[in-house]
Design an enzyme around this catalytic site. Structure first.
Site, mmCIF file in Angstrom:
data_model
loop_
_atom_site.group_PDB
_atom_site.id
_atom_site.type_symbol
_atom_site.label_atom_id
_atom_site.label_comp_id
_atom_site.label_asym_id
_atom_site.label_seq_id
_atom_site.Cartn_x
_atom_site.Cartn_y
_atom_site.Cartn_z
ATOM 1 N N CYS A 195 3.454 7.060 12.008
ATOM 2 C CA CYS A 195 4.647 7.900 11.904
ATOM 3 C C CYS A 195 4.726 8.921 13.029
ATOM 4 C CB CYS A 195 4.690 8.566 10.538
ATOM 5 S SG CYS A 195 3.091 9.029 9.924
ATOM 6 N N GLN A 197 -6.938 3.477 2.958
ATOM 7 C CA GLN A 197 -7.557 2.709 4.059
ATOM 8 C C GLN A 197 -8.876 2.054 3.651
ATOM 9 O OE1 GLN A 197 -6.130 1.954 6.896
ATOM 10 N NE2 GLN A 197 -4.375 3.343 6.843
ATOM 11 N N THR A 234 2.427 6.883 -0.956
ATOM 12 C CA THR A 234 3.031 8.209 -0.824
ATOM 13 C C THR A 234 3.434 8.720 -2.206
ATOM 14 O OG1 THR A 234 3.819 7.694 1.387
ATOM 15 C CG2 THR A 234 4.941 9.489 0.244
ATOM 16 N N THR A 247 13.255 0.021 -12.956
ATOM 17 C CA THR A 247 12.879 -1.385 -13.161
ATOM 18 C C THR A 247 11.706 -1.739 -12.253
ATOM 19 O OG1 THR A 247 15.162 -1.870 -13.690
ATOM 20 C CG2 THR A 247 13.770 -3.757 -13.132
ATOM 21 N N HIS A 263 0.523 -2.967 1.311
ATOM 22 C CA HIS A 263 0.774 -3.423 2.687
ATOM 23 C C HIS A 263 -0.364 -3.092 3.642
ATOM 24 C CE1 HIS A 263 2.337 0.307 4.880
ATOM 25 N NE2 HIS A 263 2.379 0.742 3.647
ATOM 26 N N ASN A 282 -6.959 7.468 8.334
ATOM 27 C CA ASN A 282 -6.170 6.417 8.993
ATOM 28 C C ASN A 282 -6.056 6.603 10.496
ATOM 29 O OD1 ASN A 282 -4.636 8.662 7.805
ATOM 30 N ND2 ASN A 282 -2.878 7.778 8.849
HETATM 31 C C1 LIG Z 1 -4.181 7.259 4.410
HETATM 32 C C2 LIG Z 1 -2.781 6.936 4.020
HETATM 33 N N1 LIG Z 1 -2.240 7.515 2.933
HETATM 34 C C3 LIG Z 1 -0.996 7.239 2.528
HETATM 35 C C4 LIG Z 1 -0.200 6.369 3.228
HETATM 36 C C5 LIG Z 1 1.190 6.086 2.752
HETATM 37 O O1 LIG Z 1 1.258 4.820 2.155
HETATM 38 P P1 LIG Z 1 2.655 4.123 1.799
HETATM 39 O O2 LIG Z 1 3.157 3.520 3.053
HETATM 40 O O3 LIG Z 1 2.288 3.082 0.778
HETATM 41 O O4 LIG Z 1 3.542 5.162 1.214
HETATM 42 C C6 LIG Z 1 -0.711 5.741 4.372
HETATM 43 C C7 LIG Z 1 0.142 4.828 5.192
HETATM 44 O O5 LIG Z 1 0.459 5.114 6.330
HETATM 45 C C8 LIG Z 1 -2.036 6.036 4.778
HETATM 46 O O6 LIG Z 1 -2.581 5.465 5.859
#
Ligand SMILES: Cc1ncc(COP(=O)(O)O)c(C=O)c1O
Length: 374
Positions: free
Chosen positions: A326, A178, A71, A236, A200, A150
């Site tokens: 989300c 992804q 993000t 940091t 993650h 995603n």
């Molecule tokens: C396509 C995509 N972009 C961005 C993100 C956001 O990633 P992060 O959780 O590392 O902020 C996600 C995670 O849900 C995602 O699937």
């Protein structure tokens, strides 16, 4: 047995990744900005992690910056290029992740850029004709299109898009969250200005990601503070996170083709079994060969169980999501499914697989679905 089929939301951390990270909590816990040996140890760990990521993507370590996740990396690519590189137009699509869409909307609402949305077909596939038309009509453009969606698994031909961007002198950012860890990237061959990854999503820890910034683009930070990350991100550094990200990416790259083809086989098996359920539909382009190997999105048959679908699956010990992690699972909650005009009186399930899923888990999931939709 609990079945986890929500790997596009997040993945379990590999044991080897945890082992690689542990020393950086326990003994090598120094702050890399400190000049003493603890600090130097931490500095060397983060720089080695950067080198590992750069080697795997075939770019220079100086082009990799660690962030808190994708993000932040998406925010940095868009906002940084608008403020530092005189971008006046952002060309994107209505099915991008909110990390991109909401950032672009903020920049537009505050008068910094104008957003242009490319046309999509019914499956959500980007029209390259529409992209080229917008590129030809505007200057100072940043194209931001995701590599793999995603929610519905659609994939973009990044090489084609890159070609069009170079032809029209536009910058290119892609949310590759992804696809990093599933597909190889060679940044000497793929001409791209920014791409992002999040640990993650490929069996690394949460709270750490990275952005690749092509060295030709000098952009400024969005997080101001100390001189960390070569003045690109104050704060940091997350040493254990960066070490974990690099180790996870290394593991993902070992036998990547084999692991991907195993995922593709499991996905094909799952699709074949889902087809046994009458009146079930597949969303987006997830049936095609050119889609993400781990994502399947379905609209379930019209049935009263749809009202509490994810809840019912959870009771059956199956973790899945609606559109994305989300959203609540309600169709109305997903801008991607809305953009595709998915019928609202159906349920939507996104199944997303990882190397840890098995045929038995798929069979068990199908049995539950058959029972629920009887
Ligand atoms: C396509 C995509 N972009 C961005 C993100 C956001 O990633 P992060 O959780 O590392 O902020 C996600 C995670 O849900 C995602 O699937």
């Amino acid at each position: 047995m609990h079945i986890y089929l929500d790997n596009a939301a997040t993945t379990p951390v590999d044991k080897e990744v945890i082992e690689a990270m542990l020393p950086y909590f326990e003994t090598a816990f120094g702050n890399p900005s400190s000049i003493h040996s603890h600090g130097r140890q931490a500095r060397s760990a983060i720089e080695n992690a950067r080198k590992t990521v750069a080697k795997l993507l075939n770019c220079s370590p100086s082009e990799i910056f660690f962030t808190s996740g994708a993000t932040e990396a998406d925010n940095l690519a868009l906002t940084g290029s608008v403020f530092s590189l005189d971008i006046k137009n952002i060309i994107t699509s209505s099915i991008e992740h909110h990390a991109v869409l909401h950032t672009a909307e903020w920049l537009d609402n505050n008068g910094f850029v104008k957003i242009h949305l490319v046309e999509l077909n019914k499956k959500g596939i980007v029209s390259l004709k529409s992209l080229e038309k917008i590129l030809a009509a505007n200057s100072g453009c940043l194209v931001s299109l995701m590599h793999g969606n995603n929610e519905i698994g659609n994939m973009l031909d990044l090489h084609e898009v890159s070609f069009l961007c170079k032809k029209h002198n536009a910058l290119l950012h892609s949310d590759t969250v992804q696809t990093i860890g599933h597909f190889p990237f060679d940044l000497q061959k793929l001409k791209i200005d920014f791409l992002v990854g999040s640990a993650h999503k490929f069996h690394g820890p949460k709270g750490i990601g990275f952005i690749y910034i092509n060295s030709e683009n000098k952009i400024g930070p969005i997080i101001h503070g100390g001189s960390q990350e070569r003045n690109m991100r104050g704060g940091t550094e997350n040493i254990a996170g960066a070490v974990g990200l690099a180790r996870a990416l290394e593991i993902a790259n070992q036998d990547m083709e084999v692991k991907r083809s195993e995922l593709v086989s499991l996905k094909s098996y799952f699709i074949a079994r889902l087809k046994e359920i009458v009146n079930l539909e597949f969303n987006g382009d997830c049936l095609s060969q050119n889609s993400l190997p781990h994502v399947i999105s379905i609209s379930t048959p019209k049935h009263e169980v749809n009202e509490m679908l994810l809840f019912n699956l959870d009771i059956e010990k199956i973790s899945v999501s609606g559109g994305s992690a989300c959203t609540s699972g309600a169709v109305a909650g997903s801008h991607v499914l809305n953009a595709l005009g998915i019928e609202e009186d159906r349920g939507v399930i996104r199944f997303s697989l990882s190397k840890y899923n098995t045929v038995q888990e798929i069979d068990q999931t199908i049995a539950v679905l058959q029972r629920l939709f009887k």
